[in-house]
Design an enzyme around this catalytic site. Structure first.
Site, mmCIF file in Angstrom:
data_model
loop_
_atom_site.group_PDB
_atom_site.id
_atom_site.type_symbol
_atom_site.label_atom_id
_atom_site.label_comp_id
_atom_site.label_asym_id
_atom_site.label_seq_id
_atom_site.Cartn_x
_atom_site.Cartn_y
_atom_site.Cartn_z
ATOM 1 C CB THR A 117 -1.128 0.180 1.524
ATOM 2 O OG1 THR A 117 -1.969 1.425 1.188
ATOM 3 C CG2 THR A 117 -0.082 -0.408 2.266
ATOM 4 C CE1 TYR A 141 -3.669 -2.705 5.533
ATOM 5 C CE2 TYR A 141 -3.123 0.244 4.811
ATOM 6 C CZ TYR A 141 -3.471 -1.279 3.775
ATOM 7 O OH TYR A 141 -3.347 -1.668 3.012
#
Ligand code: UDP
Length: 327
Positions: A117, A141
């Site tokens: 990501t 995350y």
């Protein structure tokens, strides 16, 4: 037919990847614990229910299907939740991925496609984000995904695990043929929440922060269509099959849209007002995340043909109105 183990194949991106793999002549074998995924979304190949935190189950599935490659989508992926429950992210994402990587290498599977990501880059003012940019995640995350990237590099050195890492920007849209789409419970992502608000399925959308250092004060993101994104994965798989070696690719379009701009486009696509209110910033959110790389286009031959904001919202809206999966 070549088997590809798709972790998270019952989820939003994984289910679209299974469709793209099947279309390209592969057999996608979904491995999913159905905690956030939907069995209804497994439509393009066999299904194995299982959890990445269960190494024995992984070993069994590798022995049964002998996949030539892994596409690893299964992960927790909510920025806000990761700030409140970091342990969940380190256990599920990092320990789960380590188990998967170990199972793959033990089974002799040496091709690995990983969903990473842009959150691994963190908040970097005025920096063009390309694959060589520093990675300073500001939420758990992003930190969990960066850690998995590191594990992959170590397993390549030790065991020859070739991997393609895709750093996604913001994924949106749905299969234009309506077979699969985005459906999270609870939903936390901007576009499906906006469509719910427009449709009266929930109260007004809350804009998380209007005092960012951007032209209209709201965060800016680079949105990419899920179908374009999964097309890149098939190209990444072929790249590995061709022996081209490990590589990192950003997957974004290079165009940034603020939350208010996404609202404006949603209003014009649906021709309906967007109920909204202004709220506080969400902890862990970066001000601006926009890809500054065309490596995927130039090296993989990727052409993101559906990734205009209006096409993404149109496809998401069609899916939104057509019903959802059942447990
Ligand atoms: N966002 C918002 N309200 C919401 C959900 C999201 O203002 O109810 C904003 C969020 O702060 C971010 C952008 O929309 O700037 C995209 O958020 P999303 O959760 O969709 O993806 P993320 O960028 O966190 O991966």
């Amino acid at each position: 037919m070549t088997n590809v183990l798709v972790t998270g194949g019952a989820g939003y991106i994984g289910s679209h990847a299974c469709k793209a793999l099947k279309t390209a002549g592969f057999t996608p074998v979904t491995f999913d614990n159905l905690v956030t995924g939907w069995q209804d979304a497994v439509r393009f190949g066999p299904f194995e229910q299982g959890d990445l935190l269960d190494p024995a189950r992984l070993e069994e599935v590798f022995a049964k299907w002998q996949p030539e490659a892994v596409m690893h989508f299964a992960a927790l992926s909510q920025v806000g939740e990761s700030m409140k429950e970091p342990g969940l992210y380190w256990r599920n994402n990092v320990q789960g991925s380590l188990n998967l990587i170990e199972a793959a290498t033990s089974a002799g599977c040496r091709n690995f496609v990983f969903s990473s990501t842009c959150a691994t880059y963190g908040d970097q003012d005025n920096v063009v984000l390309d694959e060589n940019s520093a990675q300073h995640p500001i939420n758990a995350y992003g930190a969990s995904k960066r850690a998995i990237e590191d594990i992959l590099r170590d397993y390549e050195v030790a065991f020859g695990l070739s991997h393609v890492i895709f750093r996604y920007f913001n994924v949106a849209g749905a299969d234009p043929e309506g077979e699969v789409g985005e459906f999270h419970q609870p939903e936390t992502h901007l576009i499906p929440l906006l469509l719910d608000a427009i449709d009266g399925k929930r109260d007004a959308l809350t804009i998380f922060g209007t005092d960012y250092d951007t032209p209209d004060g709201t965060c800016i993101r680079d949105y990419v269509h899920v179908c374009d994104l999964v097309d890149a994965h098939v190209l990444g798989l072929k790249w590995l099959q061709d022996g081209k070696g490990s590589r990192v690719f950003n997957l974004g379009t290079g165009s940034g849209f603020s939350v208010r701009e996404v609202m404006d486009h949603s209003r014009s696509v649906t021709n309906r007002p967007v109920p909204f209110k202004e709220g506080d910033r969400r902890p862990g959110d970066c001000t601006r995340l926009v890809s500054g790389s065309t490596r995927a286009e130039s090296e993989l031959g990727w052409t993101p043909s559906r990734s205009t904001l209006d096409t993404m919202i149109t496809d998401a809206w069609r899916w939104h109105q057509s019903g959802h999966y059942e447990k």
